[in-house]
Design an enzyme around this catalytic site. Structure first.
Site, PDB file in Angstrom:
ATOM      1  CB  ILE A   1      43.803  32.520  25.456  1.00 61.27           C
ATOM      2  CG1 ILE A   1      43.158  33.765  26.065  1.00 61.27           C
ATOM      3  CG2 ILE A   1      43.657  32.557  23.937  1.00 61.27           C
ATOM      4  CD1 ILE A   1      43.746  35.080  25.583  1.00 61.27           C
ATOM      5  N   PRO A   2      42.986  29.015  25.027  1.00 57.31           N
ATOM      6  CG  PRO A   2      41.140  27.736  24.364  1.00 57.31           C
ATOM      7  CD  PRO A   2      41.519  29.104  24.878  1.00 57.31           C
ATOM      8  CB  CYS A   3      47.398  28.808  22.147  1.00 60.26           C
ATOM      9  SG  CYS A   3      48.472  28.745  23.588  1.00 60.26           S
ATOM     10  CG  HIS A   4      45.834  23.814  25.353  1.00 59.10           C
ATOM     11  ND1 HIS A   4      45.526  24.929  26.096  1.00 59.10           N
ATOM     12  CD2 HIS A   4      44.765  22.968  25.496  1.00 59.10           C
ATOM     13  CE1 HIS A   4      44.341  24.763  26.670  1.00 59.10           C
ATOM     14  NE2 HIS A   4      43.859  23.578  26.309  1.00 59.10           N
TER      15      HIS A   4
END
Length: 280
Positions: A245-248
């Site tokens: 889950i690409p919170c970056h």
């Protein structure tokens, strides 16, 4: 704050106080709107703008928090908990926990005791990671600079679950994300525990394409909550599944990459790595 804004604030403050004092009676929208002299439609919209959630959701959070307190008493039954919370039966208590916590009241009461979790450690381009799964899907993934600490953090998420260190198909599919195209993300199943708002934010994160970057305000707009940037930021920070889950991919409006739960340097490296892959 102008006069109308002050009036609106006072109305919402009055509504919040009324719900807090009377949540055991489970007041409906019409009842609360009448208390602050607004139509249900206008009150619903005004409350959501000011509080960031709907009146119904606010009532559910209060009810859930109260029910959790009762369930901490191991002698309390689910029927007693539902009755004391003002719910009509255990079915509504079940729905309340599933909609917000992603688990049944019994699972919460047992601290995940009936949950079987497989976990393993693996290498990634950005350091070791820990990945954990249930029969439903990936429930946790984090960079693991220290393996013992990483496992302790996993246990803190599900304190009474049973753990087996082994690699399963769920984990293998998740780990392919470092070597395969992000368009295959649909092949990976997730088993997430969070509020409706958090789940909505995490779903929006999944829609950010590889190499793309969103600001917190643009992410808030993507979930139709343009005034909730701060709440969106908190949900991003609570993401339990690193990288997948690409919170970056969420940065500050100034263009700065900002902080990252697993280190600002790692975040910069991931963003650069993804940009390079897109531009190949």
């Amino acid at each position: 704050m102008n006069t109308q804004q002050n009036i609106n604030y006072q109305r919402i403050a009055e509504a919040i106080n009324y719900i807090k004092l009377n949540f055991k009676d489970q007041p409906n929208l019409d009842e609360v709107a009448e208390k602050v002299n607004l139509s249900p439609f206008h009150f619903q919209r005004l409350f959501t703008d000011w509080a960031g959630i709907s009146p119904k959701k606010f009532l559910q959070y209060l009810s859930l928090d109260y029910a959790k307190g009762i369930l901490k008493d191991k002698q309390a039954t689910l029927f007693d908990t539902a009755f004391k919370t003002g719910l009509s039966g255990t079915g509504r208590l079940h729905d309340l926990f599933m909609n917000i916590e992603g688990m049944t009241p019994a699972e919460y009461k047992n601290g995940g005791r009936e949950l079987a979790i497989n976990y393993s450690f693996a290498e990634s381009p950005f350091g070791d990671i820990i990945v954990a799964s249930t029969p439903k899907g990936i429930c946790y993934m984090a960079f693991a600079d220290a393996r013992e600490e990483a496992f302790n953090n996993l246990q803190a998420q599900f304190p009474n679950a049973s753990y087996t260190q082994m690699v399963d198909v769920q984990q293998q599919n998740a780990l392919f994300i470092f070597t395969k195209d992000w368009s295959q993300l649909s092949n990976i199943k997730l088993h997430l525990k969070g509020t409706d708002f958090q789940l909505k934010v995490w779903e929006a994160l999944l829609n950010i394409p590889m190499g793309g970057l969103y600001t917190y305000s643009s992410l808030a707009a993507a979930i139709s909550r343009p005034t909730a940037s701060r709440a969106v930021g908190s949900a991003v920070g609570d993401n339990p599944v690193a990288f997948l889950i690409p919170c970056h991919r969420v940065i500050k409006a100034t263009g700065e990459f900002g902080q990252y739960h697993w280190g600002a340097t790692r975040k910069s490296a991931i963003i650069g790595w993804e940009a390079a892959k897109v531009n190949l």
